[in-house]
Design a protein around this motif. Structure first.
Motif, PDB file in Angstrom:
ATOM      1  N   ALA A 161       0.826  -1.203   0.000  1.00  0.00           N
ATOM      2  CA  ALA A 161       0.000   0.000   0.000  1.00  0.00           C
ATOM      3  C   ALA A 161       0.867   1.263   0.000  1.00  0.00           C
ATOM      4  CB  ALA A 161      -0.923  -0.011   1.220  1.00  0.00           C
ATOM      5  N   THR A 162       1.923   1.247   0.807  1.00  0.00           N
ATOM      6  CA  THR A 162       2.802   2.422   0.879  1.00  0.00           C
ATOM      7  C   THR A 162       3.503   2.661  -0.452  1.00  0.00           C
ATOM      8  OG1 THR A 162       3.163   2.125   3.256  1.00  0.00           O
ATOM      9  CG2 THR A 162       4.796   3.429   2.054  1.00  0.00           C
ATOM     10  N   ARG A 163       3.920   1.610  -1.113  1.00  0.00           N
ATOM     11  CA  ARG A 163       4.617   1.773  -2.386  1.00  0.00           C
ATOM     12  C   ARG A 163       3.676   2.242  -3.498  1.00  0.00           C
ATOM     13  NH1 ARG A 163       7.549  -1.058   0.800  1.00  0.00           N
ATOM     14  NH2 ARG A 163       9.791  -1.353   0.508  1.00  0.00           N
ATOM     15  N   ILE A 164       2.445   1.751  -3.492  1.00  0.00           N
ATOM     16  CA  ILE A 164       1.475   2.260  -4.476  1.00  0.00           C
ATOM     17  C   ILE A 164       1.202   3.731  -4.216  1.00  0.00           C
ATOM     18  CG2 ILE A 164      -0.923   2.119  -5.235  1.00  0.00           C
ATOM     19  CD1 ILE A 164      -0.803  -0.898  -4.720  1.00  0.00           C
ATOM     20  N   ASN A 165       1.021   4.087  -2.959  1.00  0.00           N
ATOM     21  CA  ASN A 165       0.751   5.480  -2.603  1.00  0.00           C
ATOM     22  C   ASN A 165       1.900   6.383  -3.030  1.00  0.00           C
ATOM     23  OD1 ASN A 165      -1.464   6.841  -1.498  1.00  0.00           O
ATOM     24  ND2 ASN A 165      -0.463   7.112   0.472  1.00  0.00           N
ATOM     25  N   ARG A 166       3.106   5.895  -2.859  1.00  0.00           N
ATOM     26  CA  ARG A 166       4.270   6.697  -3.252  1.00  0.00           C
ATOM     27  C   ARG A 166       4.348   6.844  -4.774  1.00  0.00           C
ATOM     28  NH1 ARG A 166       9.833   7.026  -0.096  1.00  0.00           N
ATOM     29  NH2 ARG A 166      10.608   8.875  -1.141  1.00  0.00           N
ATOM     30  N   MET A 167       4.024   5.779  -5.497  1.00  0.00           N
ATOM     31  CA  MET A 167       4.011   5.845  -6.955  1.00  0.00           C
ATOM     32  C   MET A 167       3.037   6.921  -7.437  1.00  0.00           C
ATOM     33  SD  MET A 167       2.570   2.963  -9.610  1.00  0.00           S
ATOM     34  CE  MET A 167       0.919   3.168  -8.928  1.00  0.00           C
ATOM     35  N   ILE A 168       1.837   6.952  -6.844  1.00  0.00           N
ATOM     36  CA  ILE A 168       0.833   7.939  -7.234  1.00  0.00           C
ATOM     37  C   ILE A 168       1.297   9.347  -6.878  1.00  0.00           C
ATOM     38  CG2 ILE A 168      -1.530   8.718  -6.838  1.00  0.00           C
ATOM     39  CD1 ILE A 168      -1.326   6.144  -8.473  1.00  0.00           C
ATOM     40  N   ALA A 169       1.891   9.498  -5.705  1.00  0.00           N
ATOM     41  CA  ALA A 169       2.396  10.815  -5.302  1.00  0.00           C
ATOM     42  C   ALA A 169       3.448  11.315  -6.278  1.00  0.00           C
ATOM     43  CB  ALA A 169       2.966  10.750  -3.880  1.00  0.00           C
ATOM     44  N   ASP A 170       4.337  10.425  -6.718  1.00  0.00           N
ATOM     45  CA  ASP A 170       5.380  10.806  -7.683  1.00  0.00           C
ATOM     46  C   ASP A 170       4.761  11.268  -9.002  1.00  0.00           C
ATOM     47  OD1 ASP A 170       7.430  10.228  -5.934  1.00  0.00           O
ATOM     48  OD2 ASP A 170       7.759   8.195  -6.696  1.00  0.00           O
ATOM     49  N   GLN A 171       3.718  10.568  -9.453  1.00  0.00           N
ATOM     50  CA  GLN A 171       3.103  10.917 -10.735  1.00  0.00           C
ATOM     51  C   GLN A 171       2.291  12.206 -10.639  1.00  0.00           C
ATOM     52  OE1 GLN A 171       1.035   7.461 -12.234  1.00  0.00           O
ATOM     53  NE2 GLN A 171       2.873   6.209 -12.245  1.00  0.00           N
ATOM     54  N   LEU A 172       1.644  12.439  -9.503  1.00  0.00           N
ATOM     55  CA  LEU A 172       0.885  13.684  -9.335  1.00  0.00           C
ATOM     56  C   LEU A 172       1.802  14.902  -9.203  1.00  0.00           C
ATOM     57  CD1 LEU A 172      -1.968  12.553  -6.908  1.00  0.00           C
ATOM     58  CD2 LEU A 172      -2.189  13.188  -9.318  1.00  0.00           C
ATOM     59  N   HIS A 173       3.019  14.677  -8.711  1.00  0.00           N
ATOM     60  CA  HIS A 173       3.969  15.789  -8.567  1.00  0.00           C
ATOM     61  C   HIS A 173       4.183  16.505  -9.890  1.00  0.00           C
ATOM     62  CE1 HIS A 173       8.218  17.248  -8.844  1.00  0.00           C
ATOM     63  NE2 HIS A 173       7.827  17.894  -7.779  1.00  0.00           N
ATOM     64  N   ALA A 174       4.263  15.741 -10.969  1.00  0.00           N
ATOM     65  CA  ALA A 174       4.503  16.346 -12.284  1.00  0.00           C
ATOM     66  C   ALA A 174       3.294  17.139 -12.787  1.00  0.00           C
ATOM     67  CB  ALA A 174       4.860  15.266 -13.295  1.00  0.00           C
ATOM     68  N   LEU A 175       2.119  16.936 -12.189  1.00  0.00           N
ATOM     69  CA  LEU A 175       0.902  17.598 -12.657  1.00  0.00           C
ATOM     70  C   LEU A 175       0.500  18.787 -11.788  1.00  0.00           C
ATOM     71  CD1 LEU A 175      -1.205  14.382 -13.412  1.00  0.00           C
ATOM     72  CD2 LEU A 175       0.114  15.770 -15.040  1.00  0.00           C
ATOM     73  N   LEU A 176       1.269  19.082 -10.753  1.00  0.00           N
ATOM     74  CA  LEU A 176       0.913  20.186  -9.862  1.00  0.00           C
ATOM     75  C   LEU A 176       1.003  21.530 -10.585  1.00  0.00           C
ATOM     76  CD1 LEU A 176       2.749  19.144  -6.570  1.00  0.00           C
ATOM     77  CD2 LEU A 176       0.282  19.421  -6.838  1.00  0.00           C
ATOM     78  N   ALA A 177      -0.026  22.368 -10.403  1.00  0.00           N
ATOM     79  CA  ALA A 177       0.035  23.749 -10.892  1.00  0.00           C
ATOM     80  C   ALA A 177       1.028  24.517 -10.030  1.00  0.00           C
ATOM     81  CB  ALA A 177      -1.350  24.384 -10.829  1.00  0.00           C
ATOM     82  N   ARG A 178       1.903  25.292 -10.660  1.00  0.00           N
ATOM     83  CA  ARG A 178       2.991  25.930  -9.920  1.00  0.00           C
ATOM     84  C   ARG A 178       2.870  27.451  -9.947  1.00  0.00           C
ATOM     85  NH1 ARG A 178       6.387  22.089  -8.493  1.00  0.00           N
ATOM     86  NH2 ARG A 178       6.139  20.087  -9.564  1.00  0.00           N
ATOM     87  N   LYS A 179       3.039  28.034  -8.768  1.00  0.00           N
ATOM     88  CA  LYS A 179       3.025  29.490  -8.636  1.00  0.00           C
ATOM     89  C   LYS A 179       4.444  30.030  -8.832  1.00  0.00           C
ATOM     90  CE  LYS A 179      -0.897  29.615  -5.449  1.00  0.00           C
ATOM     91  NZ  LYS A 179      -1.378  30.032  -4.114  1.00  0.00           N
ATOM     92  N   PRO A 180       4.577  31.317  -9.124  1.00  0.00           N
ATOM     93  CA  PRO A 180       5.923  31.899  -9.261  1.00  0.00           C
ATOM     94  C   PRO A 180       6.707  31.791  -7.959  1.00  0.00           C
ATOM     95  CG  PRO A 180       4.239  33.378 -10.130  1.00  0.00           C
ATOM     96  CD  PRO A 180       3.508  32.287  -9.429  1.00  0.00           C
ATOM     97  N   LYS A 181       8.017  31.793  -8.081  1.00  0.00           N
ATOM     98  CA  LYS A 181       8.885  31.700  -6.909  1.00  0.00           C
ATOM     99  C   LYS A 181       8.628  32.878  -5.964  1.00  0.00           C
ATOM    100  CE  LYS A 181      11.417  27.986  -7.559  1.00  0.00           C
ATOM    101  NZ  LYS A 181      11.429  26.884  -6.567  1.00  0.00           N
ATOM    102  N   SER A 182       8.491  32.555  -4.686  1.00  0.00           N
ATOM    103  CA  SER A 182       8.188  33.590  -3.691  1.00  0.00           C
ATOM    104  C   SER A 182       9.435  34.088  -2.973  1.00  0.00           C
ATOM    105  CB  SER A 182       7.209  33.024  -2.653  1.00  0.00           C
ATOM    106  OG  SER A 182       7.822  31.961  -1.924  1.00  0.00           O
ATOM    107  N   GLY A 183      10.554  33.372  -3.114  1.00  0.00           N
ATOM    108  CA  GLY A 183      11.767  33.750  -2.409  1.00  0.00           C
ATOM    109  C   GLY A 183      11.881  33.093  -1.037  1.00  0.00           C
ATOM    110  N   ARG A 184      10.831  32.413  -0.577  1.00  0.00           N
ATOM    111  CA  ARG A 184      10.870  31.746   0.728  1.00  0.00           C
ATOM    112  C   ARG A 184      11.549  30.384   0.612  1.00  0.00           C
ATOM    113  NH1 ARG A 184       4.624  32.465   2.257  1.00  0.00           N
ATOM    114  NH2 ARG A 184       4.510  31.993   0.023  1.00  0.00           N
ATOM    115  N   ARG A 185      12.207  29.984   1.710  1.00  0.00           N
ATOM    116  CA  ARG A 185      13.021  28.764   1.695  1.00  0.00           C
ATOM    117  C   ARG A 185      12.600  27.814   2.805  1.00  0.00           C
ATOM    118  NH1 ARG A 185      19.247  29.982   0.630  1.00  0.00           N
ATOM    119  NH2 ARG A 185      19.091  30.883  -1.448  1.00  0.00           N
ATOM    120  N   MET A 186      12.719  26.518   2.515  1.00  0.00           N
ATOM    121  CA  MET A 186      12.364  25.493   3.502  1.00  0.00           C
ATOM    122  C   MET A 186      13.310  24.312   3.368  1.00  0.00           C
ATOM    123  SD  MET A 186       8.730  23.415   3.879  1.00  0.00           S
ATOM    124  CE  MET A 186       7.860  24.870   4.426  1.00  0.00           C
ATOM    125  N   VAL A 187      13.744  23.783   4.505  1.00  0.00           N
ATOM    126  CA  VAL A 187      14.524  22.552   4.562  1.00  0.00           C
ATOM    127  C   VAL A 187      13.692  21.523   5.311  1.00  0.00           C
ATOM    128  CG1 VAL A 187      16.578  21.416   5.494  1.00  0.00           C
ATOM    129  CG2 VAL A 187      16.768  23.687   4.461  1.00  0.00           C
TER     130      VAL A 187
END
Length: 201
Positions: free
Chosen positions: A111-137
């Motif tokens: 289940a975890t591996r299927i969920n991760r596969m779907i998350a990876d594929q949805l990542h490429a379809l995310l609508a992206r906003k312009p860079k805000s200059g904020r940083r996160m680690v």
């Protein structure tokens, strides 16, 4: 202005009066509105998407789980919404059921591996906003579920315009602190699941 032939001065106009629509405000075509309605999935329908997805995930059916997600995406549900309302809750439920001994280790792994596969594929379809200059680690715990949660957090914040450094797990604390001092993020995040024995700490 000269009077209209055949009408007394001051007499009301007769017949149909056409309402003039202001320029620049054209009425949208009916078929466009109908298409937009067909593409919207109400929140209550998302519960059904989640239910179908979980059935396939626990059965280890990769193709069927993927078809549920991308059928919803084709009907107008955005990748961000699918991550937040299906994949993320699925991750939490998988972890909870495994910790409470309701599912086996092999089921949790599939289940975890299927969920991760779907998350990876949805990542490429995310609508992206312009860079805000904020940083996160972002760092995370050692479990696969924790790494998946941290990865989705990284993906979602990146889509919102943040610059994200996803370190993952297993990195010594001194190296993490050195890296944070170098990057100087606005927000350092350590993502981990709260276990049942930790709730009283």
């Amino acid at each position: 202005m000269p009077p209209t032939p055949g009408r007394r001065r001051g007499a009301p106009l007769r017949g149909r009066v056409r309402k003039v629509r202001p320029q620049g405000r054209a009425r949208p075509a009916g078929n466009v509105r109908r298409r937009a309605r067909r593409r919207m999935i109400p929140t209550m329908r998302m519960a059904e998407v989640f239910k179908q997805y979980m059935e396939h995930v626990f059965a280890g059916k990769r193709c069927e789980a993927r078809e549920v997600i991308f059928a919803a995406h084709d009907r107008g549900v955005g990748a961000s919404r699918l991550l937040k309302m299906v994949v993320w809750p699925a991750m939490e439920q998988i972890d909870k059921l495994f910790r409470e001994h309701h599912i086996s280790l092999i089921t949790e792994h599939m289940a975890t591996r299927i969920n991760r596969m779907i998350a990876d594929q949805l990542h490429a379809l995310l609508a992206r906003k312009p860079k805000s200059g904020r940083r996160m680690v972002i760092t995370c715990g050692d479990g696969e579920g924790e790494e998946l949660g941290a990865q989705m957090m990284a993906d979602l914040f990146e889509a919102e315009g943040w610059s994200v450094w996803f370190v993952g797990s297993g990195v010594p604390n001194d190296e993490i602190l050195e890296f944070i001092g170098k990057i100087r993020p606005d927000v350092p995040v350590s993502y981990t699941h709260l276990r049942a024995h930790e709730t009283s700490l």
